[in-house]
Design a protein around this motif. Structure first.
Motif, PDB file in Angstrom:
ATOM      1  N   THR A 167      51.807  71.093  47.521  1.00  0.00           N
ATOM      2  CA  THR A 167      53.196  70.750  47.820  1.00  0.00           C
ATOM      3  C   THR A 167      53.979  70.478  46.545  1.00  0.00           C
ATOM      4  O   THR A 167      55.118  70.903  46.383  1.00  0.00           O
ATOM      5  N   ASN A 168      53.341  69.770  45.606  1.00  0.00           N
ATOM      6  CA  ASN A 168      54.016  69.360  44.379  1.00  0.00           C
ATOM      7  C   ASN A 168      53.014  69.373  43.229  1.00  0.00           C
ATOM      8  O   ASN A 168      52.508  68.328  42.819  1.00  0.00           O
ATOM      9  N   PRO A 169      52.660  70.558  42.693  1.00  0.00           N
ATOM     10  CA  PRO A 169      51.647  70.641  41.628  1.00  0.00           C
ATOM     11  C   PRO A 169      52.057  69.842  40.393  1.00  0.00           C
ATOM     12  O   PRO A 169      53.209  69.924  39.950  1.00  0.00           O
ATOM     13  N   GLN A 170      51.090  69.084  39.832  1.00  0.00           N
ATOM     14  CA  GLN A 170      51.405  68.229  38.687  1.00  0.00           C
ATOM     15  C   GLN A 170      50.447  68.395  37.511  1.00  0.00           C
ATOM     16  O   GLN A 170      50.712  67.898  36.426  1.00  0.00           O
ATOM     17  N   GLY A 171      49.306  69.046  37.716  1.00  0.00           N
ATOM     18  CA  GLY A 171      48.360  69.215  36.628  1.00  0.00           C
ATOM     19  C   GLY A 171      47.024  69.671  37.165  1.00  0.00           C
ATOM     20  O   GLY A 171      46.752  69.555  38.368  1.00  0.00           O
ATOM     21  N   MET A 172      46.167  70.196  36.276  1.00  0.00           N
ATOM     22  CA  MET A 172      44.857  70.654  36.724  1.00  0.00           C
ATOM     23  C   MET A 172      43.857  70.623  35.583  1.00  0.00           C
ATOM     24  O   MET A 172      44.212  70.431  34.413  1.00  0.00           O
ATOM     25  N   LEU A 173      42.578  70.806  35.956  1.00  0.00           N
ATOM     26  CA  LEU A 173      41.471  70.721  35.005  1.00  0.00           C
ATOM     27  C   LEU A 173      40.364  71.638  35.478  1.00  0.00           C
ATOM     28  O   LEU A 173      40.051  71.690  36.675  1.00  0.00           O
ATOM     29  N   ALA A 174      39.746  72.366  34.550  1.00  0.00           N
ATOM     30  CA  ALA A 174      38.621  73.237  34.872  1.00  0.00           C
ATOM     31  C   ALA A 174      37.309  72.493  34.646  1.00  0.00           C
ATOM     32  O   ALA A 174      37.026  72.042  33.540  1.00  0.00           O
ATOM     33  N   ARG A 175      36.524  72.335  35.723  1.00  0.00           N
ATOM     34  CA  ARG A 175      35.156  71.840  35.641  1.00  0.00           C
ATOM     35  C   ARG A 175      34.281  72.871  36.340  1.00  0.00           C
ATOM     36  O   ARG A 175      34.587  74.059  36.322  1.00  0.00           O
ATOM     37  N   ASP A 176      33.187  72.444  36.980  1.00  0.00           N
ATOM     38  CA  ASP A 176      32.428  73.399  37.777  1.00  0.00           C
ATOM     39  C   ASP A 176      33.186  73.794  39.034  1.00  0.00           C
ATOM     40  O   ASP A 176      32.816  74.741  39.734  1.00  0.00           O
ATOM     41  N   SER A 177      34.265  73.058  39.339  1.00  0.00           N
ATOM     42  CA  SER A 177      35.211  73.420  40.375  1.00  0.00           C
ATOM     43  C   SER A 177      36.590  73.025  39.882  1.00  0.00           C
ATOM     44  O   SER A 177      36.721  72.291  38.904  1.00  0.00           O
ATOM     45  N   LEU A 178      37.628  73.491  40.564  1.00  0.00           N
ATOM     46  CA  LEU A 178      38.992  73.188  40.139  1.00  0.00           C
ATOM     47  C   LEU A 178      39.368  71.772  40.540  1.00  0.00           C
ATOM     48  O   LEU A 178      39.168  71.355  41.677  1.00  0.00           O
ATOM     49  N   VAL A 179      39.904  71.019  39.581  1.00  0.00           N
ATOM     50  CA  VAL A 179      40.460  69.696  39.831  1.00  0.00           C
ATOM     51  C   VAL A 179      41.967  69.804  39.613  1.00  0.00           C
ATOM     52  O   VAL A 179      42.405  70.350  38.599  1.00  0.00           O
ATOM     53  N   ARG A 182      47.940  64.830  32.759  1.00  0.00           N
ATOM     54  CA  ARG A 182      46.967  65.427  31.845  1.00  0.00           C
ATOM     55  C   ARG A 182      45.577  64.941  32.246  1.00  0.00           C
ATOM     56  O   ARG A 182      45.333  63.734  32.305  1.00  0.00           O
ATOM     57  N   LEU A 183      44.680  65.875  32.516  1.00  0.00           N
ATOM     58  CA  LEU A 183      43.352  65.540  33.005  1.00  0.00           C
ATOM     59  C   LEU A 183      42.315  65.918  31.954  1.00  0.00           C
ATOM     60  O   LEU A 183      42.372  67.014  31.361  1.00  0.00           O
ATOM     61  N   TYR A 184      41.359  65.007  31.735  1.00  0.00           N
ATOM     62  CA  TYR A 184      40.309  65.231  30.755  1.00  0.00           C
ATOM     63  C   TYR A 184      38.961  64.894  31.374  1.00  0.00           C
ATOM     64  O   TYR A 184      38.860  64.015  32.237  1.00  0.00           O
ATOM     65  N   SER A 185      37.934  65.576  30.910  1.00  0.00           N
ATOM     66  CA  SER A 185      36.597  65.414  31.485  1.00  0.00           C
ATOM     67  C   SER A 185      35.640  64.842  30.462  1.00  0.00           C
ATOM     68  O   SER A 185      35.657  65.242  29.288  1.00  0.00           O
ATOM     69  N   MET A 186      34.791  63.895  30.904  1.00  0.00           N
ATOM     70  CA  MET A 186      33.689  63.399  30.092  1.00  0.00           C
ATOM     71  C   MET A 186      32.526  63.096  31.025  1.00  0.00           C
ATOM     72  O   MET A 186      32.581  62.139  31.805  1.00  0.00           O
ATOM     73  N   GLY A 187      31.495  63.919  30.969  1.00  0.00           N
ATOM     74  CA  GLY A 187      30.378  63.750  31.881  1.00  0.00           C
ATOM     75  C   GLY A 187      30.829  63.930  33.318  1.00  0.00           C
ATOM     76  O   GLY A 187      31.503  64.897  33.672  1.00  0.00           O
ATOM     77  N   ALA A 188      30.477  62.978  34.162  1.00  0.00           N
ATOM     78  CA  ALA A 188      30.865  63.051  35.574  1.00  0.00           C
ATOM     79  C   ALA A 188      32.273  62.534  35.819  1.00  0.00           C
ATOM     80  O   ALA A 188      32.772  62.643  36.947  1.00  0.00           O
ATOM     81  N   TYR A 189      32.922  62.001  34.792  1.00  0.00           N
ATOM     82  CA  TYR A 189      34.187  61.301  35.002  1.00  0.00           C
ATOM     83  C   TYR A 189      35.391  62.150  34.586  1.00  0.00           C
ATOM     84  O   TYR A 189      35.309  62.984  33.681  1.00  0.00           O
ATOM     85  N   ILE A 190      36.503  61.886  35.254  1.00  0.00           N
ATOM     86  CA  ILE A 190      37.769  62.546  34.969  1.00  0.00           C
ATOM     87  C   ILE A 190      38.794  61.474  34.629  1.00  0.00           C
ATOM     88  O   ILE A 190      38.991  60.532  35.408  1.00  0.00           O
ATOM     89  N   LEU A 191      39.414  61.592  33.472  1.00  0.00           N
ATOM     90  CA  LEU A 191      40.459  60.673  33.036  1.00  0.00           C
ATOM     91  C   LEU A 191      41.815  61.318  33.319  1.00  0.00           C
ATOM     92  O   LEU A 191      42.031  62.492  33.007  1.00  0.00           O
ATOM     93  N   ILE A 192      42.726  60.548  33.913  1.00  0.00           N
ATOM     94  CA  ILE A 192      44.042  61.053  34.306  1.00  0.00           C
ATOM     95  C   ILE A 192      45.110  60.274  33.552  1.00  0.00           C
ATOM     96  O   ILE A 192      45.237  59.062  33.716  1.00  0.00           O
ATOM     97  N   LEU A 193      45.855  60.976  32.718  1.00  0.00           N
ATOM     98  CA  LEU A 193      46.944  60.381  31.956  1.00  0.00           C
ATOM     99  C   LEU A 193      48.258  61.015  32.402  1.00  0.00           C
ATOM    100  O   LEU A 193      48.274  62.155  32.865  1.00  0.00           O
ATOM    101  N   PRO A 194      49.392  60.323  32.276  1.00  0.00           N
ATOM    102  CA  PRO A 194      49.582  59.006  31.655  1.00  0.00           C
ATOM    103  C   PRO A 194      49.301  57.820  32.577  1.00  0.00           C
ATOM    104  O   PRO A 194      49.562  56.678  32.193  1.00  0.00           O
ATOM    105  N   ASP A 195      48.773  58.065  33.780  1.00  0.00           N
ATOM    106  CA  ASP A 195      48.511  56.978  34.718  1.00  0.00           C
ATOM    107  C   ASP A 195      47.405  56.044  34.255  1.00  0.00           C
ATOM    108  O   ASP A 195      47.306  54.915  34.727  1.00  0.00           O
ATOM    109  N   LYS A 196      46.521  56.556  33.359  1.00  0.00           N
ATOM    110  CA  LYS A 196      45.366  55.802  32.886  1.00  0.00           C
ATOM    111  C   LYS A 196      44.466  55.418  34.061  1.00  0.00           C
ATOM    112  O   LYS A 196      44.017  54.275  34.191  1.00  0.00           O
TER     113      LYS A 196
END
Length: 597
Positions: A60-72, A101-115
């Motif tokens: 409905t309102n795309p805001q950002g994405m991240l490539a992992r083993d699946s789309l986030v 802005r989405l970033y990946s580290m291991g199993a975790y996903i960091l979402i900025l600027p929401d922190k």
């Protein structure tokens, strides 16, 4: 009767069997095209269309994405992992907090600027990287052991030696004006032994809420209204950054020591604040089980030009400084200008500015070193153009698309001509480098560089804000749309037949002998329902003249299309059509004209 002998005009034949793609320069090689639309190198050396695209992930309102083993991706205020919503984690939809802005580290996903963060393996585990505990009430500060227990036995706080006391007694030596020293008495040796690491326990209701051992925190508001100047300074030194060594709901233990037991009442007045926060960062990349970030600008009234690293294995902690190999790291850099991009390449975090590259070397905070190299860096606004294709890093520089192999970058975009592009986003797929960017007239273009063949093709005017390559799919975030478009992949409904075109450069202008093309033979293959048309424009003037066409029948076969251009000084050729096609060769039969042609 004798008839005059007519001299046969000499003929020559030119064959084009290799098609080299897009070259937007005044003089180009045979087989190259000044402009292309939706062509590709997938069947090189033949000329072929790009693959058909598919319907993407609806939003409905795309805001950002991240490539992992699946789309986030983020749709409005909700994060989706492999199409599953993270129920309960709500993001801000304020204009100042978009895009995400989405970033990946291991199993975790960091979402900025929401922190915010979420565990991609367990979508019920999520939270905020920042924790702020504002304490109002009775707060107690006292020296303790690392586990928060009291110092056993008698504790002496004085400047002079207490003398012979009970075994195991503690002496807080305040004789030095610099810092108090904790010592313990041994009755056996009758010696006071210095305790190398000292701790303070801070007690207050709710002080440890949301905090963990190892968290780097900032303390503020700790003051003493009465007492001596030494006591006021002794307590005030706890303000600032520190690391939690033990935590429970109602007390925490930090390194460093107070010399006396203090009680602070913040029922009225300024509260004591315990906060764990990640710094504001322009770009982030993951390396060595850490997140690395950079920031240029003014933060809290202070100029910042820094590179940061989180604690190893802990993306929430960026202020846990210490001598350990897993602690956080921060360093200032001396180059001017904003950071323009960051990526991990050959195992090292790289931070770009338009004219500089900062490379981080080392294995732990104690031996990290930042090397600065002056070179053509990433163009401002093109931080999303960094992508690695076949172990080579590609990115959009200020004037060129650059290739970097760890030494010095080189330009790979001479075929794009003299046009200056900006605001680039890119991704890698097999041997291909996809890049979308804006020209000087604000028109958007998506180009594809076949790295192995060094061939460019222009696909169309697609404006891509961000790409995400997941397995054999490429997803594209297109502004002002309600989906994440699938550029490559087998899923989703395919688009209709692709419309394509390829326009040559000037043909024949380089010949001084008035040669002209007597006939052209184009050998091509058209699939069922596909169309092909050839247009010619003479002497760089007038309209494009339709000079031949063909339509694919029910049987896929190759077609020989003969074309007879009229005499001219030079001409341009444009091929266009719809659907699947392959151009195998173009043969030109040249005839020699007279002085007047």
């Amino acid at each position: 009767m004798r008839y005059p002998r007519l001299n046969e005009l000499p003929q020559s034949r030119s064959m084009t069997e290799v098609f080299g793609g897009y070259n937007h320069n005044p003089k180009i090689a045979d087989g190259e095209f000044y402009t292309t639309t939706n062509t590709s190198s997938r069947d090189y050396p033949l000329l072929a269309p790009r693959l058909r695209r598919s319907a993407g992930v609806s939003a409905t309102n795309p805001q950002g994405m991240l490539a992992r083993d699946s789309l986030v991706y983020v749709d409005g205020a909700t994060v989706y992992v492999n199409s599953y919503p993270v129920t309960g984690l709500v993001l801000s939809t304020s204009a100042s907090m978009i895009p995400k802005r989405l970033y990946s580290m291991g199993a975790y996903i960091l979402i900025l600027p929401d922190k915010k963060w979420v565990n991609a393996s367990d979508l019920t585990e999520y939270g905020s990287t920042d924790q702020v505990n504002s304490l109002a009430g009775r707060i107690t500060y006292l020296p303790s052991r690392a586990d928060g227990t009291d110092l056993e036995g008698t504790v002496y706080t004085q400047a002079s030696d207490p003398g012979v006391v009970a075994d195991g007694s503690y002496w807080i030596d305040i004789s030095s004006s610099k810092a108090a020293v904790l010592k313990r008495y041994s009755a056996l040796s009758k010696v006071w032994t210095v305790i190398p690491t000292e701790y303070t326990r801070i007690e207050a209701i709710g002080i440890g809420t949301g905090l963990e051992v190892g968290d780097g925190i900032e303390l503020s508001g700790i003051v003493r209204g009465d007492g001596t100047a030494e006591q006021k300074a002794d307590l005030a030194k706890l303000n600032g950054f520190n690391t939690i060594v033990f935590a429970s709901a109602n007390y925490i233990v930090i390194t460093g020591m107070v010399s006396w037991v203090y009680i602070q009442d913040t029922t009225t007045g300024t509260p004591v604040v315990v906060s764990r926060a990640i710094p504001d960062m322009d770009f982030i990349t993951e390396a060595d089980n850490r997140l690395w970030g950079c920031k240029y600008g003014v933060v809290d009234g202070e100029a910042v030009n820094e590179i940061y690293a989180s604690a190893q294995g802990n993306f929430k902690n960026w202020r846990a400084y210490g001598p350990g190999s897993m602690d956080s790291y921060a360093a200032s850099v001396g180059t001017d200008g904003p950071f323009t991009g960051a990526i991990t390449y050959l195992g090292r975090p790289l931070f770009f500015k338009e004219n500089f590259l900062h490379k981080v070397y080392g294995s732990m905070p104690s031996n990290y070193q930042i090397e600065t190299v002056a070179l053509r860096g990433v163009q401002e606004g093109s931080g999303n153009s960094l992508a690695i294709v076949n172990e080579t890093l590609f990115y959009k520089g200020r004037t060129d698309v650059m290739a970097y192999d760890g030494s010095l970058p080189i330009s790979v975009s001479s075929a794009l001509g003299g046009e200056l592009y900006s605001n680039a986003a890119a991704c890698a797929y097999k041997n291909l480098y996809y890049i979308s960017m804006k020209d000087s007239s604000n028109a958007w273009h998506q180009f594809v560089l076949d790295v192995s063949k060094r061939i460019w093709h222009r696909e169309d005017s697609l404006h891509v804000r961000q790409y995400a390559q997941v397995d054999d799919e490429i997803h594209a975030w297109l502004p002002d749309t309600t989906e994440f478009k699938r550029l490559l992949g087998t899923a989703g409904t395919k688009e209709a037949a692709v419309s394509w075109s390829a326009t040559s450069g000037l043909i024949g202008y380089e010949s001084p002998d008035h040669k002209y093309v007597g006939r052209m033979d184009i050998r091509l293959r058209l699939d069922t329902g596909s169309t092909f048309a050839l247009y010619i424009r003479y002497d760089s003037a007038g309209e494009w003249v339709l000079s031949g066409s063909a339509t694919g029948g029910t049987v896929v076969r190759t077609i020989m299309l003969p074309v007879r251009p009229r005499r001219c000084d030079h001409y341009e050729m444009k091929m266009e059509g719809t659907g699947e096609f392959r151009v195998y060769s173009i043969a030109k039969i040249y005839e020699q004209g007279g002085d007047g042609r």
